[in-house]
Design a protein around this motif. Structure first.
Motif, short mmCIF file in Angstrom:
data_model
loop_
_atom_site.label_atom_id
_atom_site.label_comp_id
_atom_site.label_asym_id
_atom_site.label_seq_id
_atom_site.Cartn_x
_atom_site.Cartn_y
_atom_site.Cartn_z
N ASP A 46 34.13 14.66 2.91
CA ASP A 46 33.66 13.62 1.98
C ASP A 46 34.68 13.26 0.90
O ASP A 46 34.32 12.66 -0.09
N THR A 47 35.96 13.60 1.09
CA THR A 47 36.94 13.17 0.10
C THR A 47 37.72 11.98 0.64
O THR A 47 37.78 11.75 1.85
N ASP A 48 38.33 11.22 -0.27
CA ASP A 48 39.01 9.98 0.13
C ASP A 48 40.46 10.19 0.55
O ASP A 48 41.05 9.32 1.17
N GLU A 74 38.35 18.21 3.53
CA GLU A 74 36.89 18.12 3.46
C GLU A 74 36.46 16.71 3.86
O GLU A 74 37.11 15.74 3.53
#
Ligand SMILES: Cc1cc2nc3c(=O)[nH]c(=O)nc-3n(C[C@H](O)[C@H](O)[C@H](O)COP(=O)(O)OP(=O)(O)OC[C@H]3O[C@@H](n4cnc5c(N)ncnc54)[C@H](O)[C@@H]3O)c2cc1C
Ligand SMILES: Cc1cc2nc3c(=O)[nH]c(=O)nc-3n(C[C@H](O)[C@H](O)[C@H](O)COP(=O)(O)OP(=O)(O)OC[C@H]3O[C@@H](n4cnc5c(N)ncnc54)[C@H](O)[C@@H]3O)c2cc1C
Ligand code: SF4
Ligand code: SF4
Ligand code: FES
Lengths: 280, 491
Positions: free
Chosen positions: B300-302, B298
């Motif tokens: 927007d994950t780090d 995804e």
């Protein structure tokens, strides 16, 4: 949730954070680390437990900001919480009175070195500590280190503080003067590689605390694997400390760069976003 | 055993079942063909993590349910490790009483929506079905029907929470929140115990969450089952590693009287061949954890993940299938399975192999990697593989693969996922010197009651069996709960 109860900047890029984690404070010993995750979407990343107060149920983390996750942690304020925190992980340092210890920390390795220096000192060793950084601003924990070291040697690449030179030069100076029983090195992989070669030359048994990339920190994924004495080891469960002279540092250096490009891009995005927010 | 048999007979003798049996002749029932699962088209589904199987609709489910002849001696049940009353729930579906069907499942199973999706039914209940055994026809689609009933209940919003006995104020601890632990917790809560489940990771569910991908088992389905346990009063503590965060001794001091270890087989194995530590070579655990637990795909994950255009997965089990199909979804043009035996020996569920083939996965069977090569940055770019042939059967009864000299070949890759098995998680055994383990590192237990060498410690699932299945782990959780209850009552 694990509440941040105190926060102190050691320098622009290095911050000490005290966190409520009573179970970990009670169980941890020198050399242990925790996995930290900030926010639902955060990544899991390892940090050494730099100290603990069992009675207050607090652990201390010292973090240097190098990318997105370390910045997110450093941006937490007192009263905020760390979403996930698990530990203590890894094998504790085997501390006993061995005689004279040469403790060497480079860059961010100085933070995880502190609890080990403290433990060695308390076990009755004579401790000579060498801390090194690129310049004066990056030297951290000087006072704390001094408190537990019989001698503290400070090295900077540019000579802006302490003596000019690399960590290995400080080590050579100490080795020339004293009979060293054992060395402990923590820092960037390149620094550890050369520090290890230095002690090997002098036949000094040496431990290196390795800071590989980790995902779970519990032995489940193998992201942290490295070669020690020709065998694959998992740093998170078998380490993080290993016989430095057996570690394949060249392999470790390569593996650390596995996600470099993605992470650089993520960091510049993060910085862009956050500057935007500041202006708004 | 006898008790169970007479219970099944009584249930079968109920009027509604008699009536249903009379409604359609067995001959008619057996002439129907087995239902086909509705699926999302292969070209469509590889673009996202949408669940591949779409489930049966009401008509399909009732038609399939009418195939079951409600045998006097329902052999299917003997194939189910948690002994679901299979004819009863199927007849409830035929009758149109779908919520009752779901209740029947829950009499013995904590995770019906999960098992309906991931059980290797063809080797379990369906293998023992009258159709398979006697008629040599396709078995009743027990798994599909189980999923249908569980999904129906969930979507109806009328989820039944099993009855919980009055609290007895006895605290018991469960180590690990995989299917073994969740089942154990549910069974103990039903009996009135105070159960706390300790989980090392930040998510509850074990392999169901970090291993099995969304396109096979959506996380929200697992969450619904976990919420039902919470409603039954089960406590969960995540980020808690028993043996590290606190020891068994510490927990005893806090009042826990007995323990169930369901800590799984989380340790990935590697092959020990040259170049295996190059960048771009990951264990399937790492690959799947990054995607499923950390949601690395995804935006927007780090957590980052690297997955190339040419991805090779080593192995032939469910984990290998999940990895290779994940690689396809991450954009691989060439997603390859390299397996050292032949198609026939592949341990993965038949349905997964079939789905993988539909999705354009390449299968290189009778092939084994022998060396990895890398570019100057240490990133893997080629794999040397060798052809194999099958020799004499080995200890496992499968024919032993033998290398064919001179058959080496080099294949270009950017990513390799090693999926050659897992070992038991050593954290619990390491923290308990008195705990007996086997030479494989699994916890040794009394096979009857799953008690370990430490009387108040029971164990089950992969930590006892090595890599096994969800339903066997659940069966163990159930069995251990029963034994622990006995043990605590006798104390
Ligand atoms: C056992 C262990 C203990 C650690 N203890 C501490 C500690 O006490 N304090 C602390 O500040 N850090 C510590 N680290 C390192 C810390 O985990 C990483 O700095 C952190 O994960 C970086 O995350 P990020 O998202 O901020 O940076 P990223 O975006 O992941 O990385 C930014 C840059 O830093 C480099 N980098 C990333 N990880 C490391 C690493 N492990 N070593 C060297 N360079 C790296 C990357 O190549 C990249 O160029 C420890 C690591 C381990 C394995
Ligand atoms: C990718 C993949 C696909 C699979 N597909 C299928 C399938 O289709 N069908 C099927 O039947 N089976 C399948 N399996 C196998 C199945 O998932 C396992 O057999 C099952 O999950 C075992 O359950 P368990 O409860 O014993 O352990 P796990 O599910 O492994 O759970 C153990 C849990 O314990 C935790 N833990 C470990 N140590 C500690 C500790 N000291 N303290 C606290 N917590 C701890 C772990 O973090 C983990 O969450 C698959 C496995 C994988 C990896
Ligand atoms: S739980 Fe598994 S084995 Fe039991 S009936 Fe359902 S699908 Fe069959
Ligand atoms: S064996 Fe098959 S036909 Fe008989 S009761 Fe079980 S599912 Fe129905
Ligand atoms: S970090 Fe996953 S095994 Fe070490």
């Amino acid at each position: 949730m694990y509440k941040v109860v105190d926060k102190t900047f050691f320098s622009e890029n290095v911050v000490k954070i005290d966190v409520e984690a009573p179970r970990i404070a009670k169980a941890r010993r020198a050399g242990h680390f925790v996995m930290v995750k900030i926010g639902e979407k955060g990544e899991r990343f390892p940090l050494t437990i730099a100290g603990a107060d069992r009675d207050k149920g607090i652990i201390t983390l010292v973090v240097q900001t190098v990318g997105v996750s370390s910045r997110k942690l450093a941006a937490l304020e007192v009263g905020d919480s760390i979403t996930d925190l698990v530990g203590p992980l890894g094998q504790a340092t085997h501390i006993e009175n061995k005689g004279t210890i040469l403790a060497c920390g480079g860059g961010v390795g100085v933070a995880p070195l502190l609890p080990i220096v403290e433990a060695y000192k308390k076990a009755g060793n004579r401790v000579i500590t060498v801390i090194a950084a690129r310049n004066k601003d990056l030297i951290i924990l000087e006072e704390q280190m001094k408190a537990f070291s019989d001698e503290l040697i400070i090295m900077t690449d540019d000579g802006s503080y302490g003596q000019k030179g690399l960590v290995t030069e400080g080590m050579e100076a100490a080795i020339a003067k004293e009979d060293i029983s054992e060395a402990m090195i923590i820092g960037p992989a390149v620094m550890m590689k050369f520090a290890s070669l230095t002690t090997q030359k002098h036949n000094i048994p040496t431990l290196a605390s390795l800071n590989t990339i980790m995902v779970d920190g519990t032995g489940m994924c193998g992201a942290c694997r490295i070669t020690v004495g020709g065998k694959t080891k998992f740093v998170c469960v078998d380490g993080p400390e290993f016989d430095a002279h057996q570690v394949d540092f060249d392999e470790m250096l390569l593996r650390l760069n596995g996600y470099k490009e993605i992470e650089k891009a993520a960091e510049s995005n993060y910085l862009k976003e956050n500057n935007k927010n500041c202006q708004a | 055993m006898e008790e169970r048999d007479s219970y099944l007979k009584e249930e079968r003798a109920q009027q509604w079942r008699e009536d249903l049996r009379k409604k359609i002749k067995n001959k008619e029932r057996t002439q129907q063909v087995r239902v086909k699962m509705n699926e999302v088209d292969a070209n469509e589904r590889i673009k996202s993590y949408v669940e591949v199987n779409a489930g049966l609709n009401v008509e399909q489910a009732q038609a399939e349910a009418s195939r079951c002849i409600d045998c006097a001696n329902p052999t299917c049940i003997s194939g189910c490790p948690v002994e679901i009353n299979i004819p009863k729930f199927i007849k409830r579906i035929e009758q149109g009483e779908f919520l009752e069907a779901a209740k029947t499942l829950k009499e013995t199973s904590t995770l019906p929506a999960v098992c309906g999706r991931v059980c290797p039914q063809e080797k379990q209940c369906e293998a023992k079905c009258f159709y398979t055994q006697k008629l040599k026809q396709d078995p009743v689609a027990i798994g599909y029907l189980e999923r249908f009933a569980a999904d129906y209940e969930r979507e109806s919003g009328q989820i039944s929470v099993p009855e919980v006995k009055e609290k007895n104020n006895i605290k018991v601890a469960c180590i690990g929140s995989g299917p073994a632990g969740l089942t154990f917790a549910g069974e103990m809560a039903k009996r009135g115990y105070d159960v706390t489940v300790f989980e090392a990771l930040h998510e509850i569910g074990g392999v169901l969450k970090y291993g099995i991908p969304e396109f096979r088992l959506p996380n929200n389905i697992v969450d619904v089952e976990i919420n039902a346990l919470k409603k039954m009063g089960v406590e969960f503590e995540t980020n808690f590693i028993v043996g590290k965060t606190a020891t068994i001794e510490d927990l005893k001091e806090e009042g826990f009287q007995a323990f169930f270890a369901g800590s799984g087989a989380g340790l990935p194995r590697f092959m020990g061949i040259p170049g295996e530590n190059y960048i771009g070579i990951l264990s399937s655990n790492e690959y799947l954890t990054r995607i499923n637990l950390m949601h690395a795909a995804e935006q927007d994950t780090d957590t980052p993940v690297v997955s190339g255009k040419n991805v090779m997965v080593i192995g032939g089990g469910n984990t290998a299938m999940d990895s290779v199909r994940t690689a396809k979804r991450l954009g691989a043009d060439r997603a390859m399975i390299v397996y050292r035996r032949s198609m026939d020996e592949m341990p993965a569920r038949v349905e997964e192999i079939h789905h993988a083939q539909e999705e354009g996965i390449e299968f290189m069977t009778l092939t084994n990697p022998i060396e990895y090569l890398a570019n100057d940055k240490g990133r893997v770019n080629r794999v040397v593989v060798q052809k194999m042939e099958l020799g004499e059967p080995d200890a496992s009864g499968r024919r032993r693969p033998m290398p064919i000299e001179g058959s080496e070949e080099t294949i270009e890759v950017e990513t390799v996922v090693v999926s050659v098995g897992v070992s038991p998680n050593p954290i619990v055994p390491d923290s308990l010197p008195d705990l007996k383990t086997t030479k494989w590192g699994t916890i040794a237990v009394n096979e009857e009651n799953l008690q370990s060498s430490i009387p108040e410690m029971f164990a089950g699932g992969d930590i006892v069996r090595g890599g096994a299945t969800v339903i066997l782990a659940m069966g163990d959780g159930r069995n251990a709960a029963q034994s622990m209850d006995q043990y605590l009552k006798n104390e």
